[in-house]
Design a protein around this motif. Structure first.
Motif, mmCIF file in Angstrom:
data_model
loop_
_atom_site.group_PDB
_atom_site.id
_atom_site.type_symbol
_atom_site.label_atom_id
_atom_site.label_comp_id
_atom_site.label_asym_id
_atom_site.label_seq_id
_atom_site.Cartn_x
_atom_site.Cartn_y
_atom_site.Cartn_z
ATOM 1 N N LEU A 1 0.834 -1.197 0.000
ATOM 2 C CA LEU A 1 0.000 0.000 0.000
ATOM 3 C C LEU A 1 0.873 1.253 0.000
ATOM 4 O O LEU A 1 0.623 2.191 -0.755
ATOM 5 C CB LEU A 1 -0.948 0.007 1.202
ATOM 6 N N GLU A 2 1.898 1.268 0.823
ATOM 7 C CA GLU A 2 2.785 2.435 0.885
ATOM 8 C C GLU A 2 3.521 2.633 -0.439
ATOM 9 O O GLU A 2 3.657 3.757 -0.921
ATOM 10 C CB GLU A 2 3.785 2.290 2.041
ATOM 11 N N GLN A 3 3.976 1.556 -1.044
ATOM 12 C CA GLN A 3 4.651 1.658 -2.339
ATOM 13 C C GLN A 3 3.701 2.183 -3.412
ATOM 14 O O GLN A 3 4.082 3.032 -4.219
ATOM 15 C CB GLN A 3 5.220 0.300 -2.762
ATOM 16 N N SER A 4 2.476 1.702 -3.406
ATOM 17 C CA SER A 4 1.517 2.170 -4.412
ATOM 18 C C SER A 4 1.130 3.628 -4.157
ATOM 19 O O SER A 4 0.927 4.392 -5.106
ATOM 20 C CB SER A 4 0.270 1.271 -4.446
ATOM 21 N N ARG A 5 1.068 4.020 -2.889
ATOM 22 C CA ARG A 5 0.773 5.420 -2.573
ATOM 23 C C ARG A 5 1.914 6.317 -3.058
ATOM 24 O O ARG A 5 1.683 7.371 -3.646
ATOM 25 C CB ARG A 5 0.566 5.606 -1.068
#
Length: 145
Positions: free
Chosen positions: A92-96
């Motif tokens: 999720l953090e990488q996609s954000r």
């Protein structure tokens, strides 16, 4: 330059939508895993309580081994679930971050296009003023002759 920037902006718009969709999918996956973790924790607590209750009534060695073995398996499942949650949070953090990078780039192109539009409007206004000034000078000299 403007046409190239507009094409780039369209491309970035598609990339931003794709990145937002990936971020949404990562968020849903995280929520699903969190729900599974909560369900597993509730089940483990319930089973541990059942073990405690039956233990007070007296358990045979076989039943004790069965309960303890199952509780160990539940703890392993909890550990695996925690690892899955950590990975989901990282995704999720990488996609954000990917979405933010595309969004920032898109905003920079938007700003460049806006500056170019302002510059063109100003140049057009100066050209129009120059034409009006020349017309006024021409009329003035035509009147005086």
């Amino acid at each position: 330059m403007s046409k190239a920037l507009h094409l780039l902006l369209e491309q970035l718009d598609g990339q931003e939508r794709q990145a937002a969709a990936e971020m949404g999918a990562a968020q849903l996956q995280l929520q699903r895993l969190e729900q599974q973790q909560q369900t597993l924790s509730q089940y483990q607590r319930h089973y541990s309580q059942e073990f405690h209750n039956r233990g007070q009534q007296g358990l045979g060695a076989h039943q004790f081994g069965h309960f303890q073995g199952f509780i160990d398996k539940l703890e392993q499942a909890q550990h695996q679930q925690q690892q899955g949650l950590q990975q989901a949070r990282q995704r999720l953090e990488q996609s954000r971050q990917a979405w933010m990078a595309v969004r920032t780039r898109k905003q920079a192109i938007d700003k460049l296009l806006e500056r170019e539009a302002v510059r063109k409007r100003q140049a057009s206004a100066r050209q129009e003023q120059k034409m009006l000034d020349n017309l006024a000078i021409y009329r003035f000299y035509k009147k005086s002759t």
